[in-house]
Design a protein around this motif. Structure first.
Motif, PDB file in Angstrom:
ATOM      1  N   LYS A 126      -7.482   0.175   1.132  1.00 40.86           N
ATOM      2  CA  LYS A 126      -8.936   0.036   0.971  1.00 40.86           C
ATOM      3  C   LYS A 126      -9.463   1.009  -0.076  1.00 40.86           C
ATOM      4  O   LYS A 126     -10.305   0.649  -0.906  1.00 40.86           O
ATOM      5  N   ASN A 127      -8.949   2.237  -0.040  1.00 39.32           N
ATOM      6  CA  ASN A 127      -9.379   3.238  -1.027  1.00 39.32           C
ATOM      7  C   ASN A 127      -8.978   2.847  -2.438  1.00 39.32           C
ATOM      8  O   ASN A 127      -9.621   3.257  -3.416  1.00 39.32           O
ATOM      9  N   ALA A 128      -7.915   2.047  -2.553  1.00 43.42           N
ATOM     10  CA  ALA A 128      -7.452   1.584  -3.866  1.00 43.42           C
ATOM     11  C   ALA A 128      -8.242   0.364  -4.349  1.00 43.42           C
ATOM     12  O   ALA A 128      -7.997  -0.142  -5.449  1.00 43.42           O
ATOM     13  N   GLY A 129      -9.179  -0.103  -3.519  1.00 41.86           N
ATOM     14  CA  GLY A 129     -10.043  -1.189  -3.943  1.00 41.86           C
ATOM     15  C   GLY A 129      -9.596  -2.586  -3.560  1.00 41.86           C
ATOM     16  O   GLY A 129     -10.173  -3.574  -4.042  1.00 41.86           O
TER      17      GLY A 129
ATOM     18  N   LYS B 130       4.182  -5.366  10.960  1.00 38.82           N
ATOM     19  CA  LYS B 130       2.831  -5.294  10.418  1.00 38.82           C
ATOM     20  C   LYS B 130       2.918  -5.357   8.891  1.00 38.82           C
ATOM     21  O   LYS B 130       3.685  -4.600   8.283  1.00 38.82           O
ATOM     22  N   ILE B 131       2.148  -6.258   8.304  1.00 36.47           N
ATOM     23  CA  ILE B 131       2.131  -6.369   6.845  1.00 36.47           C
ATOM     24  C   ILE B 131       0.704  -6.172   6.342  1.00 36.47           C
ATOM     25  O   ILE B 131      -0.240  -6.802   6.851  1.00 36.47           O
ATOM     26  N   ILE B 132       0.548  -5.297   5.372  1.00 34.83           N
ATOM     27  CA  ILE B 132      -0.737  -5.045   4.728  1.00 34.83           C
ATOM     28  C   ILE B 132      -0.736  -5.810   3.417  1.00 34.83           C
ATOM     29  O   ILE B 132       0.152  -5.610   2.572  1.00 34.83           O
ATOM     30  N   SER B 133      -1.707  -6.697   3.231  1.00 33.63           N
ATOM     31  CA  SER B 133      -1.739  -7.520   2.024  1.00 33.63           C
ATOM     32  C   SER B 133      -3.148  -7.580   1.455  1.00 33.63           C
ATOM     33  O   SER B 133      -4.126  -7.212   2.116  1.00 33.63           O
ATOM     34  N   ASP B 134      -3.231  -8.051   0.222  1.00 34.12           N
ATOM     35  CA  ASP B 134      -4.506  -8.270  -0.445  1.00 34.12           C
ATOM     36  C   ASP B 134      -4.949  -9.702  -0.161  1.00 34.12           C
ATOM     37  O   ASP B 134      -4.243 -10.658  -0.493  1.00 34.12           O
ATOM     38  N   HIS B 135      -6.105  -9.859   0.459  1.00 34.42           N
ATOM     39  CA  HIS B 135      -6.555 -11.184   0.891  1.00 34.42           C
ATOM     40  C   HIS B 135      -6.772 -12.139  -0.284  1.00 34.42           C
ATOM     41  O   HIS B 135      -6.478 -13.333  -0.193  1.00 34.42           O
TER      42      HIS B 135
END
Length: 450
Positions: free
Chosen positions: A352-355, A382-387
């Motif tokens: 989130k901090n990276a935009g 758990k996978i964190i992705s860009d929507h």
């Protein structure tokens, strides 16, 4: 005085791996090591700890088998024999490194290295010179200033693996990765383990949900964990806290490591902003031309594979190859507890901090057919992705073989694949990796079993 194209100081993974690559590139290479080939990782770190962890896992597998109906009789531990096997594992791997150095015509020097400003390396009475120098001197255990510690016998990770007898009780000061791994290694063998951590929690470098599972497992193993501890003093056989005393017959101090920078002093190398690590550029070249530094000397992840990757970039830079900078988000991080933790890349807050427009998908192993059959249902993916673009930003896996499974998601990221490609892969059934596909499909609202 013999001259070499590349002189590597340190024969751990940050040293011997790039030394071999430099030789493959046609360089005349020398490597200098003051202790043992293989460095901390092979001798007193990654490898012996994983051997002990394997022993404890087998004990737990036998106990599980008994509960399933496979009766084995009374279980007994021959600790000296287990330690002998650990030694054999270490000797096999260090012997393999020695063979690789010889096969690649790398000249090995045993001894303490002193480097002059003219890139002359003194080893005892001998001297050699390098066109390029690679510093891979690693680190040593950090010992905190605890009252009374200098007056008693205690172990660090450098001496712990020389134990001859199984401790009845062991107190570990420090709640980082190596501390928790060794707690998992010793408790199933019969040692009463207590962990003392002054920070607000253990494993602060790891995902919060992963930590919750590991703390639950520590409780199951009757491992006492004390956080936010105020250590007042250490005396023979006990650690005195502000509110209680913890008894032990073996004390392990595992509170991190500090870089071995002594060899750099004569070179007057520039340090980083923290003044703890050597400053380097993207090629790992220091403030002095033709002198490079990698691994624990330069901060970042204190991991063997990270040091090796950094060393490879350095020698390719020496060769004029203009290598791509190392992407820190593509370095896997592993904790060999039971269940294992494996991760890479950005967490939710960092993303989130990276935009990024962040999307988190989580698939639990409780419903995975293979995990159920194995009796290994504790954990998640758990996978964190860009929507917006479905770019994979990071991942966390907790579960059986997590340190192997993480490679699938990381390979997809490394090849610039997205969550869509990950979702379209066909996974074998039954396999724990099916949960990875389910996770990616969940992002597309097409998961079948979630």
């Amino acid at each position: 005085m013999k001259e070499f194209d590349v002189v590597v100081i340190g024969a751990g993974p940050g040293g011997y791996v790039p030394a071999i690559r430099a030789a493959q590139l046609g360089k005349k290479v020398a490597i200098v090591e003051r202790k043992k080939i293989g460095g901390t990782c092979l001798n007193v770190g990654c490898i012996p700890s994983k051997a002990l962890l394997r022993h404890s896992e087998m004990v737990e597998e036998i106990q599980k088998a008994n509960s399933w109906g496979i009766k084995t009789g009374e279980l007994s531990i021959d600790f000296p024999k287990l330690m002998k096997r650990k030694d054999q594992v270490v000797q096999t791997l260090t012997g393999g490194v020695q063979h690789l150095l010889k096969r690649n015509n790398i000249t090995f020097f045993q001894g303490e290295a002193l480097i002059s400003d003219a890139l002359v390396v003194s080893i005892g009475d001998g001297k050699i010179k390098g066109k390029d120098i690679l510093l891979a001197t690693g680190s040593t255990p950090f010992i905190p200033p605890i009252k009374g510690l200098d007056k008693i016998n205690y172990h660090t990770t450098d001496s712990f693996f020389d134990l001859k007898e199984l401790p009845k009780s062991m107190t570990i000061i420090g709640g980082g990765v190596i501390s928790i791994e060794l707690a998992f290694a010793m408790a199933p063998l019969g040692t009463k383990v207590t962990i003392i951590e002054v920070a607000p929690d253990i494993l602060l470098t790891e995902d919060l949900d992963a930590r919750k599972i590991i703390k639950k497992q520590l409780q199951k193993k009757n491992i006492q964990t004390i956080i936010k501890a105020k250590i007042q003093e250490v005396q023979k056989g006990k650690v005195i806290l502000a509110d209680q005393e913890i008894s032990f017959d073996t004390l392990l101090v595992a509170t991190g490591r500090k870089p071995n920078i002594e060899v750099t002093k004569e070179l007057n190398l520039k340090m980083d902003a923290s003044n703890k690590f050597v400053a380097v550029n993207d090629d790992y070249e220091t403030s002095k031309k033709h002198v490079y530094a990698v691994g624990d000397l330069v901060g970042g992840y204190q991991l063997a594979h990270a040091a090796s990757a950094e060393g490879l970039i350095a020698v390719h830079a020496m060769n004029g190859d203009h290598p791509q900078p190392l992407d820190q988000t593509k370095i896997p991080r592993c904790v060999y507890t039971h269940p294992e933790i494996a991760s890479f890349g950005l967490n939710e807050e960092q993303a989130k901090n990276a935009g990024y427009d962040v999307k988190i998908t989580t698939s639990n192993l409780a419903g995975n057919a293979k995990a159920i059959a194995m009796g290994e249902t504790e954990g998640f993916i758990k996978i964190i992705s860009d929507h917006q673009y479905e770019e994979i930003l990071g991942a966390v896996i907790v579960g059986a073989n997590a340190t192997e499974l993480i490679g699938e998601i990381l390979a997809m990221k490394h090849s610039e694949g997205t969550m869509n490609e990950l979702a379209s892969m066909v996974h074998a059934h039954p396999a724990i990796s099916e949960a990875i596909g389910e996770n990616a499909n969940a992002l597309l609202k097409q998961a079948i079993h979630m």
